[in-house]
Motif scaffolding. Structure first.
Motif, PDB file in Angstrom:
ATOM      1  N   ALA A 222       1.939   6.624  24.850  1.00  0.00           N
ATOM      2  CA  ALA A 222       3.053   7.362  24.243  1.00  0.00           C
ATOM      3  C   ALA A 222       2.577   8.164  23.034  1.00  0.00           C
ATOM      4  N   VAL A 223       1.588   7.648  22.315  1.00  0.00           N
ATOM      5  CA  VAL A 223       1.022   8.360  21.171  1.00  0.00           C
ATOM      6  C   VAL A 223       0.227   9.572  21.655  1.00  0.00           C
ATOM      7  N   TYR A 224      -0.492   9.411  22.759  1.00  0.00           N
ATOM      8  CA  TYR A 224      -1.293  10.518  23.299  1.00  0.00           C
ATOM      9  C   TYR A 224      -0.427  11.743  23.589  1.00  0.00           C
ATOM     10  N   ASN A 225       0.719  11.537  24.232  1.00  0.00           N
ATOM     11  CA  ASN A 225       1.580  12.670  24.576  1.00  0.00           C
ATOM     12  C   ASN A 225       1.983  13.462  23.337  1.00  0.00           C
ATOM     13  N   ALA A 226       2.233  12.755  22.239  1.00  0.00           N
ATOM     14  CA  ALA A 226       2.646  13.420  21.000  1.00  0.00           C
ATOM     15  C   ALA A 226       1.479  14.182  20.365  1.00  0.00           C
ATOM     16  N   ILE A 227       0.307  13.519  20.251  1.00  0.00           N
ATOM     17  CA  ILE A 227      -0.794  14.183  19.542  1.00  0.00           C
ATOM     18  C   ILE A 227      -1.396  15.314  20.370  1.00  0.00           C
ATOM     19  N   SER A 228      -1.390  15.191  21.707  1.00  0.00           N
ATOM     20  CA  SER A 228      -1.941  16.265  22.532  1.00  0.00           C
ATOM     21  C   SER A 228      -1.107  17.536  22.387  1.00  0.00           C
ATOM     22  N   SER A 229       0.223  17.398  22.369  1.00  0.00           N
ATOM     23  CA  SER A 229       1.090  18.572  22.198  1.00  0.00           C
ATOM     24  C   SER A 229       0.883  19.211  20.839  1.00  0.00           C
ATOM     25  N   ARG A 230       0.757  18.384  19.794  1.00  0.00           N
ATOM     26  CA  ARG A 230       0.611  18.915  18.431  1.00  0.00           C
ATOM     27  C   ARG A 230      -0.739  19.615  18.262  1.00  0.00           C
ATOM     28  N   ILE A 231      -1.782  19.061  18.844  1.00  0.00           N
ATOM     29  CA  ILE A 231      -3.102  19.691  18.749  1.00  0.00           C
ATOM     30  C   ILE A 231      -3.094  21.033  19.470  1.00  0.00           C
ATOM     31  N   LYS A 232      -2.430  21.114  20.605  1.00  0.00           N
ATOM     32  CA  LYS A 232      -2.359  22.379  21.346  1.00  0.00           C
ATOM     33  C   LYS A 232      -1.576  23.436  20.566  1.00  0.00           C
ATOM     34  N   ILE A 233      -0.565  22.997  19.816  1.00  0.00           N
ATOM     35  CA  ILE A 233       0.155  23.943  18.951  1.00  0.00           C
ATOM     36  C   ILE A 233      -0.776  24.460  17.861  1.00  0.00           C
ATOM     37  N   LEU A 234      -1.580  23.560  17.278  1.00  0.00           N
ATOM     38  CA  LEU A 234      -2.532  23.973  16.241  1.00  0.00           C
ATOM     39  C   LEU A 234      -3.501  25.028  16.771  1.00  0.00           C
ATOM     40  N   GLY A 235      -3.933  24.866  18.030  1.00  0.00           N
ATOM     41  CA  GLY A 235      -4.911  25.789  18.610  1.00  0.00           C
ATOM     42  C   GLY A 235      -4.302  26.967  19.337  1.00  0.00           C
ATOM     43  N   ASN A 236      -2.970  27.154  19.166  1.00  0.00           N
ATOM     44  CA  ASN A 236      -2.255  28.266  19.822  1.00  0.00           C
ATOM     45  C   ASN A 236      -2.418  28.241  21.339  1.00  0.00           C
ATOM     46  N   LEU A 237      -2.365  27.047  21.915  1.00  0.00           N
ATOM     47  CA  LEU A 237      -2.431  26.906  23.364  1.00  0.00           C
ATOM     48  C   LEU A 237      -1.028  26.738  23.942  1.00  0.00           C
ATOM     49  N   ASP A 238      -0.917  26.888  25.250  1.00  0.00           N
ATOM     50  CA  ASP A 238       0.359  26.726  25.949  1.00  0.00           C
ATOM     51  C   ASP A 238       0.593  25.234  26.177  1.00  0.00           C
ATOM     52  N   ILE A 239       1.578  24.654  25.464  1.00  0.00           N
ATOM     53  CA  ILE A 239       1.797  23.201  25.573  1.00  0.00           C
ATOM     54  C   ILE A 239       2.419  22.811  26.912  1.00  0.00           C
ATOM     55  N   SER A 240       3.007  23.773  27.612  1.00  0.00           N
ATOM     56  CA  SER A 240       3.618  23.458  28.900  1.00  0.00           C
ATOM     57  C   SER A 240       2.605  23.497  30.047  1.00  0.00           C
ATOM     58  N   GLU A 241       1.416  24.057  29.797  1.00  0.00           N
ATOM     59  CA  GLU A 241       0.382  24.192  30.826  1.00  0.00           C
ATOM     60  C   GLU A 241      -0.580  23.007  30.774  1.00  0.00           C
ATOM     61  N   ARG A 242      -0.510  22.168  31.818  1.00  0.00           N
ATOM     62  CA  ARG A 242      -1.385  20.999  31.878  1.00  0.00           C
ATOM     63  C   ARG A 242      -2.252  20.993  33.135  1.00  0.00           C
ATOM     64  N   ARG A 243      -2.215  22.081  33.893  1.00  0.00           N
ATOM     65  CA  ARG A 243      -2.921  22.114  35.174  1.00  0.00           C
ATOM     66  C   ARG A 243      -4.264  22.823  35.103  1.00  0.00           C
ATOM     67  N   LYS A 244      -4.535  23.526  34.013  1.00  0.00           N
ATOM     68  CA  LYS A 244      -5.804  24.247  33.917  1.00  0.00           C
ATOM     69  C   LYS A 244      -6.396  24.113  32.515  1.00  0.00           C
ATOM     70  N   ALA A 245      -7.692  24.396  32.426  1.00  0.00           N
ATOM     71  CA  ALA A 245      -8.393  24.269  31.141  1.00  0.00           C
ATOM     72  C   ALA A 245      -7.959  25.383  30.192  1.00  0.00           C
ATOM     73  N   GLN A 246      -7.928  25.050  28.900  1.00  0.00           N
ATOM     74  CA  GLN A 246      -7.597  26.033  27.873  1.00  0.00           C
ATOM     75  C   GLN A 246      -8.564  25.882  26.700  1.00  0.00           C
ATOM     76  N   ASP A 247      -8.786  26.991  25.993  1.00  0.00           N
ATOM     77  CA  ASP A 247      -9.653  26.981  24.810  1.00  0.00           C
ATOM     78  C   ASP A 247      -8.906  27.594  23.637  1.00  0.00           C
ATOM     79  N   GLY A 248      -9.143  27.044  22.459  1.00  0.00           N
ATOM     80  CA  GLY A 248      -8.498  27.564  21.260  1.00  0.00           C
ATOM     81  C   GLY A 248      -9.309  27.254  20.027  1.00  0.00           C
TER      82      GLY A 248
END
Length: 556
Positions: A222-248
């Motif tokens: 449950a903690v992972y889901n929260a921190i993964s979304s927040r880190i993706k926001i920090l890196g300007n990534l698409d938080i709704s996209e979980r099917r492909k690799a992203q870089d930021g």
């Protein structure tokens, strides 16, 4: 549980693991220590055997099943039923409970007194013992401590994310404080990367410290889901996209310094694996003499990079410090009097007096197209982050042949192999011969902690693999672990290198399409090449690194 008494030394002699003389010496050392050390511990310390060899033979001798303890999901409710100090004294981890037994893994099945105390505490059912490696059991105890120490902040994050009005971009949120804590801890530990990895039950946070991953935190999914979304926001990534690799990329002020973080996410079976590369801008101010090159290699490399034209290749696997070496070389030769251009993917550090260009393949701006434009920019020095194809290689060589100094990297295992690699990519041997100045192959190894290093004896098999490079009665050192090095025995990393300098005779061989063995042989005869293992042996003999680090990154 039945007490088992065995003569371990005699059994190891019978199996050919040790000799009678080695056993006698170990028993003498055990007596000198007033029996404060176990026989197996001394045999390992003297380099006669290893933990794995002893575990394998004990498993056969005692008829106790050997298991991989990491294949079991830890039952924390079961573990919490027993006092921690009793479990640690017995070096035992309760694994599971069924109708007949409490199943327990131990790394020391001969520790009868401690196991008997544990059995007296576990009164509900008899114990069924399994054998595991000592380092695995110690790591499980460490993991248990990590989980218990981070429970409170994990519970705060879970409570916060369960609220109806939760917002992941809240600057005061527990999630952001947890991420900051993770990154601060990584910076303090001197980590190069932070890995956040989910599995079926929990999320592990590991840091790469001195080139080796260490588990630092373990959280609920449950903690992972929260921190993964927040880190993706920090890196300007698409938080709704979980099917492909992203870089930021993002920046953060930590411990009164600014750090950049290069972010990468990759979808895995259980969720996205997140890796953050820590980029400390102060590190890029390294000079060549900060890299740990031996005096003769430093002098040779300085002479090479100050040539007016030609191509210099840095080779080695990913994570071997090639970029750091390139930047140190550019730091050495850059000045207000010359123009230095680099093409990189990505640009990790910003260098003063250097024009840096970022590859953008989405718009067709590749290494090759950047190099073509560079030649119209009147450069003196060109750095190509990586040679990936024949077009880039050919352009780099042509630039060196038209009076430019060119630096680049290739992925090969040793210096002579780089020549074969360029031929395989499609470059004519005569072009290689005319343009190539030198090839530097490198690896990074862990240095002994200077506060706790002590004399030790490597395993006999390791000595036999490198004895042709050793003097008589060599002395080696290794860190035993202290508070300053986090009990690891290591503090920082240093480079091992081999430099192949090209002269007229080597050029002639390359033109004739000679193989790497012929080139290496002539280079040795000409005094232009020493294999990387010789640099490692020198550093091991002067106490900078343990011999195991040389074996880890080289072939004897």
């Amino acid at each position: 549980m039945i007490k088992k008494t065995v003569r371990l030394g005699d059994y190891l002699i019978e199996k050919g693991i040790i000799t009678y003389d080695q056993l006698m010496k170990a028993l003498s050392l055990q007596k000198a220590s007033d029996y404060s050390k176990k026989l197996g511990e001394i045999l390992i310390q003297e380099g006669y055997t290893t933990h794995k060899e002893i575990a394998r033979e004990l498993s056969t001798l005692l008829k106790i099943e050997f298991i991989d303890i990491f294949g079991y999901e830890l039952d924390f409710k079961l573990i919490d039923r027993y006092p921690p100090h009793i479990l640690q004294n017995a070096e035992a981890i309760p694994l599971k409970e069924d109708e007949e037994y409490i199943h327990v893994a131990t790394s020391d099945p001969l520790n009868n007194d401690a196991l008997e105390i544990l059995e007296n505490v576990i009164v509900s059912k008899p114990i069924k013992l399994y054998l595991s490696l000592d380092e695995d059991v110690r790591h499980i105890f460490q993991r248990i401590h990590i989980i218990q120490s981070t429970k409170s902040i994990a519970q705060e994050v879970i409570k916060e994310t369960s609220q109806d009005n939760y917002q992941s971009d809240n600057e005061e949120s527990a999630v952001l404080r947890l991420i900051t804590t993770i990154l601060k801890d990584a910076v303090i530990r001197g980590a190069s990367d932070v890995h956040i990895e989910p599995d079926g039950h929990e999320v592990s946070v590991r840091c790469r410290i001195d080139g080796i991953l260490q588990e630092i935190f373990v959280f609920d999914l449950a903690v992972y889901n929260a921190i993964s979304s927040r880190i993706k926001i920090l890196g300007n990534l698409d938080i709704s996209e979980r099917r492909k690799a992203q870089d930021g990329r993002f920046s953060m002020d930590l411990n009164n310094s600014k750090y950049d973080f290069r972010l990468s996410t990759t979808p895995t079976f259980f969720g996205e694996s997140i890796v953050m590369r820590i980029l400390d801008q102060q590190k890029i101010l390294l000079k060549l003499n900060d890299l740990g090159l031996a005096d003769e290699n430093l002098s040779l490399f300085e002479n090479i990079i100050n040539s007016p034209y030609g191509i210099v290749l840095i080779t080695g696997p990913t994570g071997s410090g090639k970029t750091t070496t390139l930047y140190a070389a550019l730091n050495e030769i850059k000045s207000i009097k010359n123009k230095v251009l680099t093409v990189e993917d990505p640009i990790e550090y910003q260098l003063p007096l250097v024009q840096q260009v970022q590859v953008n393949e989405k718009v067709g701006f590749t290494f090759f197209s950047a190099l073509k434009s560079f030649l119209r920019q009147d450069p003196d020095v060109i750095m190509v982050g990586e040679i990936r194809d024949i077009e880039t290689l050919n352009s780099a060589v042509q630039a060196s042949l038209t009076g430019h100094m060119v630096f680049s990297t290739l992925h090969t295992n040793d210096a002579p192999s780089a020549i074969s690699r360029m031929v395989q990519m499609g470059l004519e041997p005569y072009l290689i011969a005319d343009s190539l100045l030198a090839i530097v192959a490198q690896r990074l190894v862990r240095k002994n902690c200077q506060y706790c290093k002590e004399e030790y004896k490597p395993h006999k098999k390791l000595i036999s693999h490198v004895e042709e490079y050793l003097p008589e009665n060599p002395i080696f050192h290794k860190g035993k672990g202290c508070q300053r090095c986090g009990m690891s025995g290591y503090d920082g990393r240093i480079m091992l290198v081999e430099i192949l300098k090209v002269n007229d005779k080597i050029s002639q061989l390359i033109s004739n399409n000679a193989n790497k063995f012929e080139i290496a042989k002539l280079a040795k005869e000409e005094g232009l090449f020493n294999p990387i293992i010789t640099d490692g042996i020198k550093k091991a003999l002067n106490g900078t690194i343990p011999l195991e680090e040389v074996a880890r990154v080289t072939r004897g």
